[in-house]
Design an enzyme around this catalytic site. Structure first.
Site, PDB file in Angstrom:
ATOM      1  CG  MET A 106     -31.998 -10.849  -3.944  1.00  0.00           C
ATOM      2  SD  MET A 106     -32.195 -12.235  -2.804  1.00  0.00           S
ATOM      3  CE  MET A 106     -32.228 -11.334  -1.261  1.00  0.00           C
ATOM      4  NE  ARG A 107     -39.132  -6.911  -8.792  1.00  0.00           N
ATOM      5  CZ  ARG A 107     -39.706  -5.773  -8.430  1.00  0.00           C
ATOM      6  NH1 ARG A 107     -39.023  -4.882  -7.778  1.00  0.00           N
ATOM      7  NH2 ARG A 107     -40.966  -5.526  -8.720  1.00  0.00           N
ATOM      8  CG  LEU A 108     -41.918 -10.313  -2.001  1.00  0.00           C
ATOM      9  CD1 LEU A 108     -42.818  -9.463  -1.119  1.00  0.00           C
ATOM     10  CD2 LEU A 108     -42.100 -11.790  -1.696  1.00  0.00           C
ATOM     11  CG  HIS A 148     -35.641 -20.450   1.992  1.00  0.00           C
ATOM     12  ND1 HIS A 148     -35.525 -19.076   1.905  1.00  0.00           N
ATOM     13  CD2 HIS A 148     -35.553 -20.763   3.310  1.00  0.00           C
ATOM     14  CE1 HIS A 148     -35.375 -18.588   3.124  1.00  0.00           C
ATOM     15  NE2 HIS A 148     -35.393 -19.581   3.985  1.00  0.00           N
ATOM     16  N   GLY A 160     -25.384 -16.212  -8.673  1.00  0.00           N
ATOM     17  CA  GLY A 160     -25.802 -17.165  -9.710  1.00  0.00           C
ATOM     18  C   GLY A 160     -25.153 -18.537  -9.627  1.00  0.00           C
ATOM     19  CB  SER A 161     -23.434 -20.495  -6.994  1.00  0.00           C
ATOM     20  OG  SER A 161     -24.374 -20.561  -5.949  1.00  0.00           O
ATOM     21  CG  ASN A 162     -28.595 -22.332  -6.330  1.00  0.00           C
ATOM     22  OD1 ASN A 162     -28.700 -23.526  -6.071  1.00  0.00           O
ATOM     23  ND2 ASN A 162     -28.302 -21.442  -5.401  1.00  0.00           N
ATOM     24  CG  ASN A 178     -37.537 -19.435  -3.883  1.00  0.00           C
ATOM     25  OD1 ASN A 178     -36.566 -18.971  -4.482  1.00  0.00           O
ATOM     26  ND2 ASN A 178     -37.763 -19.194  -2.607  1.00  0.00           N
TER      27      ASN A 178
HETATM   28  C1  GRF Z   1     -29.157 -19.268  -2.403  1.00  0.00           C
HETATM   29  O1  GRF Z   1     -28.655 -19.516  -1.126  1.00  0.00           O
HETATM   30  C2  GRF Z   1     -30.636 -19.526  -2.475  1.00  0.00           C
HETATM   31  O2  GRF Z   1     -31.060 -20.536  -1.616  1.00  0.00           O
HETATM   32  C3  GRF Z   1     -31.220 -18.210  -2.043  1.00  0.00           C
HETATM   33  O3  GRF Z   1     -30.367 -17.245  -2.609  1.00  0.00           O
HETATM   34  C4  GRF Z   1     -29.066 -17.794  -2.763  1.00  0.00           C
HETATM   35  C5  GRF Z   1     -28.659 -17.566  -4.189  1.00  0.00           C
HETATM   36  O4  GRF Z   1     -27.326 -17.917  -4.436  1.00  0.00           O
HETATM   37  N1  GRF Z   1     -32.586 -18.107  -2.461  1.00  0.00           N
HETATM   38  P1  GRF Z   1     -26.763 -17.930  -5.912  1.00  0.00           P
HETATM   39  O5  GRF Z   1     -27.022 -16.550  -6.514  1.00  0.00           O
HETATM   40  O6  GRF Z   1     -27.478 -19.003  -6.679  1.00  0.00           O
HETATM   41  O7  GRF Z   1     -25.296 -18.209  -5.784  1.00  0.00           O
END
Ligand code: GRF
Length: 201
Positions: free
Chosen positions: A90-92, A109, A11-13, A107
């Site tokens: 992590m799910r489609l 990536h 969850g760093s994002n 999303n």
């Molecule tokens: C990130 O690298 C994002 O690009 C990918 O999954 C990772 C999630 O990291 N889709 P976090 O959980 O937000 O730290």
């Protein structure tokens, strides 16, 4: 604007988005809900700490992807969510869900798409030996890591970089790029034409 952030892990994002809202770098929006398919995700702790409501739904009990997504979609409708932000989810998503939130799902990536799709993009790029990789924020369509590209930012791989140092560089870029893309959406600056995202001035 009510935003829902979908997470499965660290969850760093999510944290970067929470921080951007708090510091008013991101205005006129609220993270109203954090959704997870994994009750143990550290991201849920981050949400709770920030006072954000969480909704955890374990996929095991559901026969189909659509059945699962229908339950989540109902929660989003209840809270009048206008933007879905996938941040390490992590799910489609099912076609049902993508249609329901057409061009309202983003999303992030960790590569310059269309290179290095999939779950190990940073490692794949590092092992491939590319000199430049980066980050992509894109709208979600029905194919994995495929939808119209909103923003991209490069990350240079230098002599001496390790997988770990590259991961750190990529994540640092992610944490700036995602709030920026969300801000453009909130200001209604994004228009999708075919698969090209036009950014209005
Ligand atoms: C990130 O690298 C994002 O690009 C990918 O999954 C990772 C999630 O990291 N889709 P976090 O959980 O937000 O730290």
């Amino acid at each position: 604007m009510n935003i829902a952030v979908f997470v499965s892990g660290n969850g760093s994002n999510l944290q970067a988005i929470i921080n951007a809202v708090k510091s008013k770098k991101l205005k006129n929006c609220r993270v109203s809900l954090v959704v997870s398919d994994n009750g143990n995700a550290f991201a849920l702790k981050r949400a709770q700490k920030a006072g954000i409501e969480t909704f955890v739904l374990e996929p095991k009990k559901f026969k189909t992807r659509t059945d699962y997504d229908k339950v989540i979609a109902a929660e989003l409708v209840k809270r009048k969510i206008q933007l879905v932000v996938l941040a390490g989810f992590m799910r489609l998503l099912s076609d049902y869900f993508v249609d329901m939130f057409n061009w309202r799902i983003m999303n992030i990536h960790p590569s310059i798409l269309p290179s290095f799709k999939g779950t190990h993009a940073i490692k794949d790029a590092f092992l491939y030996g590319v000199k430049v990789t980066g980050v992509t924020v894109h709208f979600v369509d029905k194919e994995l890591d495929h939808g119209p590209i909103i923003l991209q930012k490069e990350v240079v791989i230098e002599n001496g970089d390790t997988l770990k140092s590259l991961e750190e560089k990529v994540h640092k870029v992610e944490h700036k790029l995602y709030p920026k893309a969300i801000g453009l959406f909130i200001k209604n600056k994004l228009k999708v034409e075919d698969r090209v995202v036009l950014i209005k001035d």
